[in-house]
Enzyme design. Structure first.
Site, PDB file in Angstrom:
ATOM      1  N   ASP A  50      -1.714   6.648   2.614  1.00 14.27           N
ATOM      2  CA  ASP A  50      -1.670   5.956   1.373  1.00 14.27           C
ATOM      3  C   ASP A  50      -0.747   6.312   0.192  1.00 14.27           C
ATOM      4  OD1 ASP A  50      -3.047   4.916  -0.986  1.00 14.27           O
ATOM      5  OD2 ASP A  50      -4.766   4.706   0.010  1.00 14.27           O
ATOM      6  N   THR A  91      -5.473  -0.229  -2.784  1.00 15.96           N
ATOM      7  CA  THR A  91      -5.509   0.161  -1.406  1.00 15.96           C
ATOM      8  C   THR A  91      -6.310  -0.996  -0.552  1.00 15.96           C
ATOM      9  OG1 THR A  91      -5.543   2.457  -2.215  1.00 15.96           O
ATOM     10  CG2 THR A  91      -6.641   2.040  -0.003  1.00 15.96           C
ATOM     11  N   ASN A 133     -10.172  -3.365  -5.083  1.00 22.77           N
ATOM     12  CA  ASN A 133     -11.010  -2.198  -4.563  1.00 22.77           C
ATOM     13  C   ASN A 133     -12.323  -2.346  -4.847  1.00 22.77           C
ATOM     14  OD1 ASN A 133      -8.727  -1.021  -3.304  1.00 22.77           O
ATOM     15  ND2 ASN A 133      -8.597   0.626  -4.711  1.00 22.77           N
ATOM     16  N   ASP A 173      -1.178   9.700  -1.895  1.00 20.83           N
ATOM     17  CA  ASP A 173      -1.433   8.733  -2.900  1.00 20.83           C
ATOM     18  C   ASP A 173      -2.097   9.665  -4.064  1.00 20.83           C
ATOM     19  OD1 ASP A 173      -4.204   7.136  -4.133  1.00 20.83           O
ATOM     20  OD2 ASP A 173      -2.451   6.061  -3.993  1.00 20.83           O
ATOM     21  N   HIS A 183      -0.906  10.200  -8.096  1.00 24.71           N
ATOM     22  CA  HIS A 183      -1.799   9.816  -9.012  1.00 24.71           C
ATOM     23  C   HIS A 183      -1.865  11.005  -9.970  1.00 24.71           C
ATOM     24  CE1 HIS A 183      -3.288   5.699  -8.220  1.00 24.71           C
ATOM     25  NE2 HIS A 183      -3.750   6.285  -7.224  1.00 24.71           N
ATOM     26  N   ASP A 236       0.182   1.272   2.162  1.00 22.65           N
ATOM     27  CA  ASP A 236      -0.431   0.303   1.403  1.00 22.65           C
ATOM     28  C   ASP A 236       0.349  -0.319   0.297  1.00 22.65           C
ATOM     29  OD1 ASP A 236      -0.886   2.601   0.349  1.00 22.65           O
ATOM     30  OD2 ASP A 236      -3.187   2.024   0.067  1.00 22.65           O
ATOM     31  N   HIS A 270      -0.552   2.719  -9.402  1.00 19.06           N
ATOM     32  CA  HIS A 270      -0.046   1.546  -8.502  1.00 19.06           C
ATOM     33  C   HIS A 270      -0.959   0.408  -9.051  1.00 19.06           C
ATOM     34  CE1 HIS A 270      -3.433   2.203  -5.932  1.00 19.06           C
ATOM     35  NE2 HIS A 270      -3.202   3.411  -5.940  1.00 19.06           N
TER      36      HIS A 270
END
Length: 423
Positions: free
Chosen positions: A46, A82, A103, A182, A186, A229, A334
């Site tokens: 991810d 995602t 999501n 991911d 973040h 993704d 993202h």
């Protein structure tokens, strides 16, 4: 919009995710016996941005590219988050066609099951825990409610599980998910040392995965695809977008909002308030884009779906959208325009079906599904991708089962047109 409005103020569930997609992949009966079929392992890391391997030593990713296929980058679907992007990988459909628009949503649409012809597995893949009218993936490993997605020991245990499922349980297709880099992107930002260290962990894991494939005797009939993704962008903290601070805007005019989730926003104005809210927001911030649903740019393949709200918002790269209060403090994010380079992601493939040492030009993630079907020897459902885009990476003499033309599953259209509550 009534089904959409049900989830305001509630903790959301993720998208339909893997199970429906896995059943989609397996919904056509293969034309040869399982024992002689090629197997496929799809691995998603991810938030792996397309150039994360350029500022870190990645010997295992490099070896995989030398022995297989590497894309210069892959363009994800919009919106670049995602669950929607993973669902595009596994259905070959843009968001407006597969219906997983965010999501944050849930669905009670029914899935009229068909007789699966393949044995499929999900290890932590988004949505893999759910059943849909009795249909579910053949085998699954679901993370607990509190789970450390960064634990390297757990990563290796999951790889061992995948090898056992291929060899002992004779599965045909497994989707394996890792929640990094991911989380590191973040929390610390895409240019941080923490993210770079996580890429080293990812690379070690790829080395371990390929070692276990060899040790399990799968190298001659397992095709391995490693992708992601979406990418990651540094969040800009100056001149931020605050919807609640815009002149003449009030949340009293809003019936439903989905804000504070990166750079994207969905709004349902109250009856008679659509034009007013639109005019107030339209030019309120130079980095904020506001559209009525019917005017949203067609290139995104996003707005033409019943679940999309009357107003859509997105921010320029780096700019997230704050709603009533500032609750976003990530350093990386993202969800931005999928044409932005920092949203691009990776694609690597190695195995008996793939050429060696080939670098291919960029392509859209919507094409991956057709490739998966080709490798598994099944006829794809209706999709938005193209096998022709992916064929140059395949060996002409690769051992793949010839696909048999079977009718399209009508239930997919029924499912994607319904709202409700997935539990």
């Amino acid at each position: 919009m009534s089904g959409l409005l049900q989830f305001k103020g509630m903790k959301m569930l993720t998208s339909l995710g893997f199970v429906f997609a896995a059943v989609s992949l397996a919904s056509c009966v293969p034309v040869q016996q399982v024992s002689s079929r090629s197997k496929v392992l799809l691995v998603s890391f991810d938030g792996f941005r397309w150039n994360y391997d350029q500022d870190v030593d990645t010997p295992n990713l490099d070896a995989m590219a030398a022995e297989g296929v590497k894309a210069r980058y892959m363009t994800p679907a919009f919106i670049t988050i995602t669950s929607p992007c993973h669902f595009t990988l596994l259905t070959g459909r843009y968001l407006e066609n597969h219906g997983v628009i965010h999501n944050m949503w849930f669905n009670t649409g029914r899935f009229p099951g068909t007789a699966p012809g393949l044995k499929t597995g999900s290890i932590h893949f988004p949505g893999g825990k759910a059943k849909y009218q009795g249909e579910e993936v053949s085998m699954k490993l679901v993370e607990p409610a509190v789970f450390n997605y960064s634990n390297e020991t757990n990563w290796r245990l999951n790889i061992d599980t995948a090898m056992e499922w291929f060899t002992v349980k004779n599965l045909d297709f497994i989707a394996l998910y890792f929640g990094e880099p991911d989380s590191a992107g973040h929390k610390y930002g895409p240019e941080s040392m923490q993210r770079k260290n996580m890429i080293k962990q990812v690379d070690r894991t790829i080395g371990y995965l390929r070692q276990r494939i060899r040790e399990s005797g799968l190298e001659s009939n397992l095709n391995l695809i490693i992708t992601s993704d979406h990418g990651m962008e540094t969040v800009l903290k100056t001149n931020e977008i605050h919807i609640g601070a815009i002149n003449n805007f009030t949340f009293k005019d809003i019936q439903f909002e989905l804000l504070d989730y990166g750079p994207n926003g969905l709004l349902v104005p109250k009856e008679g308030k659509l034009d007013h809210v639109y005019s107030v927001l339209k030019n309120a911030h130079p980095k904020l884009h506001v559209y009525k649903k019917e005017e949203f740019p067609k290139r995104f393949h996003y707005a033409n779906h019943p679940r999309i709200t009357p107003l859509l918002l997105y921010g320029d790269p780096g700019y997230v959208i704050h709603g009533r209060y500032k609750v976003q403090f990530n350093k990386g994010e993202h969800g931005f325009d999928n044409e932005a380079m920092n949203m691009k992601t990776i694609f690597r493939a190695v195995g008996p079906a793939f050429k060696q040492g080939l670098v291919v030009e960029p392509f859209e993630s919507v094409n991956v599904y057709a490739l998966l079907c080709e490798l598994l020897g099944i006829t794809p459902e209706r999709h938005d991708g193209s096998l022709e885009t992916m064929k140059p990476m395949l060996r002409e003499s690769a051992p793949r089962a010839p696909a048999k033309k079977l009718p399209v599953m009508l239930g997919m259209a029924l499912l994607l047109g319904c709202w409700g509550g997935m539990h």
